[in-house]
Write an enzyme that holds these catalytic residues in place. Structure first.
Site, PDB file in Angstrom:
ATOM      1  N   ILE A  12     -28.903 103.686  10.337  1.00 19.27           N
ATOM      2  CA  ILE A  12     -27.652 102.874  11.090  1.00 19.27           C
ATOM      3  C   ILE A  12     -27.552 103.211  12.497  1.00 19.27           C
ATOM      4  CG2 ILE A  12     -25.183 103.442  11.087  1.00 19.27           C
ATOM      5  CD1 ILE A  12     -26.953 103.738   7.730  1.00 19.27           C
ATOM      6  N   ASP A  13     -28.069 104.431  12.784  1.00 15.48           N
ATOM      7  CA  ASP A  13     -28.031 104.813  14.261  1.00 15.48           C
ATOM      8  C   ASP A  13     -28.951 103.871  15.293  1.00 15.48           C
ATOM      9  OD1 ASP A  13     -26.715 106.815  16.094  1.00 15.48           O
ATOM     10  OD2 ASP A  13     -28.377 108.331  15.905  1.00 15.48           O
ATOM     11  N   ASP A  14     -30.229 103.828  14.572  1.00 15.75           N
ATOM     12  CA  ASP A  14     -30.735 102.717  15.791  1.00 15.75           C
ATOM     13  C   ASP A  14     -30.504 101.376  15.499  1.00 15.75           C
ATOM     14  OD1 ASP A  14     -33.869 103.571  16.539  1.00 15.75           O
ATOM     15  OD2 ASP A  14     -33.158 104.839  14.990  1.00 15.75           O
TER      16      ASP A  14
END
Length: 674
Positions: free
Chosen positions: A402-404
């Site tokens: 989710i972060d990338d």
């Protein structure tokens, strides 16, 4: 808003690229602005020069010598070691030893027992003698701190492979756990993806208990060679530790009576699970630890070294090696091209590079090619969710995160691409997937939704760091920031995320950083997100964050935070000034409207004064986090991308989400006004 089959909030339809613009902020004071502009230009030129011809950026990812030690032990176990590799690895390991004979897990940190044991063993394999002064110092320190018996389970597993430790004195990980359904406690999907990829192959190793002939004894690393594993009193039966200790004893008994057909079926199922998750480049999940254990497990199950799976796996490990000018060889735990590329794109765009600059378009093309459009392990918890997102590494289709994905969306929105329809389609898929990965509490984890079981961390086996993937403030903030930039700050998913973030603020005013060190990183993630979601600089949460940041600024004008802040509150916001952490503080203050404040002026001055002529910054300190305290990272590109982002936003103002008015220049009104 439409409902999804997994019960998540409805899909988010993204805005067009024009949704992101820059404020028409008044110029910074003359001399400060000119110095900052020169620094930003040098940093821009430096970063552009580091772009690969294919469009990506990747800095070295430095962790600790256990990567190098385990690589040597793997080669010894498989019989594939060679003199050149061994000599180069030993040169690097020796160079990382501290004066007291130990090895640390981060720059400036204390000696760490498991790392020191593994480094010592690796050097013994490379030919260093116990009586050599550097080895004698290491062995004496190891004995003084509990010997091998005090090391982590993973370290003792490596030693058990050569008979230096008894398998009976290790926790049991039964391969039958691969059959547990996803709703059952302690099934493999209760573990974070990094732990899951490691535990499945180790369950095979634990069942087969291989022992290769040890080339030498290690009696010098025991406090009492006659009793290498002294008995420890069990925890009270009524405690969780006591329960899981007794469960482990039961599993030891089960191992003796496990039905052979069931055990064989479990190991075969584990082997299939492993092979199915091997990436196109031969690695597993794009990270080194699962790869080494997967190779051992498959080899034990009959895959010879010429088997395509084994050959590709071994070749992939060679690509994790950084060969240095002095002839030493450092192993990266993983590689970060997607993360580095999206952060570099954001930095260059915010520093004023034209949105259709060839470097940005090339970076966008590469990121678009890296989009993952097939389902991975995340679909176990979200079976009805359509895929669309990005991973951290070159090859890791099973575990997008989710972060990338959030940061790639923010990067793509800063590029004027010649094929806008292609960008829109990718962003639409990614935004829908990201929203669908929201956990029940309104926040987001990194790889999975609702990966919050309390049981995995209590297993005696799991003493190597975080093994679950609960929601964190930094990841949640990046998703909220995306929703703000997409004009969806009022979307139910965004509002739940905002509420969760506000509730997570520390009493001092910062936010815990799960994936970066620590409160400086968490705060730098959350404050821009809340601003993007429409919270004014006068909001009490932002005023508390500003006050805290101002209170922990170093006398030299920079900011720093030591990794010990994960264990000791007195270290929160305290440490030697670093380029990346100073930039994080500045990014937070600028997002809160403090552009003309004294703290910002001093922070910008520190960045300008510490920059090298070639546009780079030095940063030996580790400011990235794998597992809080237990596994730390020095991302070598952080020292470039975050200072440039801060300088760019100081010079050109904050990027503003669609539908929100540009903030007034200068310091915001006191809390309670507006």
């Amino acid at each position: 808003m439409t409902a999804t089959t997994d019960g998540s909030a409805g899909a988010v339809e993204p805005r067009a690229a024009e949704a992101v613009r820059t404020t028409d902020a008044p110029p910074a004071p003359g001399e400060d602005r000119e110095a900052a502009a020169r620094a930003a230009q040098r940093a821009t030129d430096h970063l552009l020069a580091r772009q690969d011809a294919a469009g990506w950026w990747k800095g070295d990812l430095e962790t600790n010598v256990t990567m190098d030690a385990e690589d040597l032990m793997l080669r010894q176990f498989l019989g594939v070691g060679d003199e050149k590799t061994t000599r180069a690895a030993a040169l690097y390991i020796r160079g990382e030893q501290r004066e007291d004979g130990t090895w640390a897990t981060f720059y400036g940190g204390p000696g760490e027992l498991s790392a020191t044991v593994e480094a010592y063993v690796a050097l013994r394999l490379a030919g260093d003698r116990p009586e050599d002064p550097h080895m004698a110092r290491a062995a004496a320190w190891i004995r003084a701190h509990g010997g091998i018996a005090g090391a982590r389970v993973f370290t003792r597993i490596w030693l058990a492979l050569f008979g230096w430790w008894k398998w009976d004195d290790l926790p049991v990980v039964p391969p039958e756990m691969v059959f547990l359904p996803s709703w059952f406690p302690l099934n493999i999907y209760d573990f974070g993806c990094w732990a899951r990829q490691t535990i499945v192959p180790l369950s095979v190793v634990s069942a087969l208990r291989p022992v290769r002939p040890a080339p030498f004894p290690l009696t010098e690393l025991h406090t009492d060679p006659d009793r290498p594993c002294p008995a420890r009193p069990p925890a009270p039966a009524a405690s969780w530790d006591g329960v899981f200790q007794r469960l482990d004893k039961a599993l030891h008994l089960y191992r003796r009576v496990a039905p052979r057909r069931l055990r064989k079926a479990a190991m075969n199922a584990a082997a299939r699970w492993i092979v199915e998750r091997q990436e196109n480049d031969g690695c597993w999940g794009g990270i080194q630890p699962p790869a080494v254990y997967s190779l051992i497990a498959l080899h034990l199950l009959g895959h010879d070294l010429r088997h395509p799976v084994m050959r590709a796996g071994l070749e992939s490990l060679d690509r994790f090696a950084i060969w240095r000018e002095d002839g030493s060889r450092m192993i990266e735990a993983c590689q970060s091209p997607v993360w580095d590329t999206c952060l570099a794109t954001i930095a260059l765009a915010d520093a004023g590079l034209a949105p259709d600059h060839p470097a940005l378009v090339k970076a966008a093309d590469w990121m678009l090619d890296e989009e993952i459009v097939k389902k991975g392990d995340w679909a176990v918890r979200r079976p009805g969710l359509a895929p669309g997102g990005w991973a951290f590494e070159f090859h890791n289709d099973t575990y997008p995160d989710i972060d990338d994905t959030a940061e790639v969306i923010l990067a793509l929105r800063r590029v004027r691409h010649p094929d806008p329809a292609r960008v829109e389609a990718a962003v639409r898929r990614a935004a829908r997937w990201t929203v669908g990965m929201q956990s029940r509490n309104g926040a987001w984890g990194a790889f999975d939704a609702d990966n919050t079981s309390p049981f995995p961390n209590r297993l005696p086996f799991c003493d190597f760091g975080e093994v679950i993937d609960p929601p964190s403030a930094d990841v949640t903030a990046h998703v909220v920031e995306v929703l703000g930039y997409e004009g969806k700050a009022e979307h139910p998913s965004a509002r739940r995320g905002i509420d969760w973030l506000l509730a997570e603020q520390d009493a001092d005013g910062g936010w815990f950083g799960r994936w970066g060190v620590n409160y400086l990183y968490g705060t730098a993630s959350v404050v821009p997100a809340l601003s993007a979601a429409g919270l004014p600089g006068t909001h009490p949460a932002l005023r508390r964050a500003v006050a805290w940041l101002e209170s922990v600024q170093n006398e030299d004008g920079g900011w720093g935070e030591d990794l010990r802040s994960y264990r000791e509150r007195e270290w929160i916001g305290r440490g030697a000034s670093t380029a990346s952490q100073t930039a994080w503080a500045l990014i937070s203050l600028l997002a809160a409207g403090e552009r003309d404040g004294e703290a910002v002026r001093r922070g910008i001055a520190w960045l300008v004064a510490t920059q090298h002529e070639d546009g780079s910054w030095d940063e030996p300190y580790f400011t990235g986090t794998g597992f809080p305290w237990d596994f730390s990272i020095n991302y070598h590109l952080y020292r470039q991308v975050f200072p440039l982002t801060a300088l760019g936003r100081y010079l050109h103002g904050e990027p503003v989400p669609a539908g929100l008015p540009a903030p007034a220049a200068g310091r915001p009104a006191p809390a309670g006004e507006g």
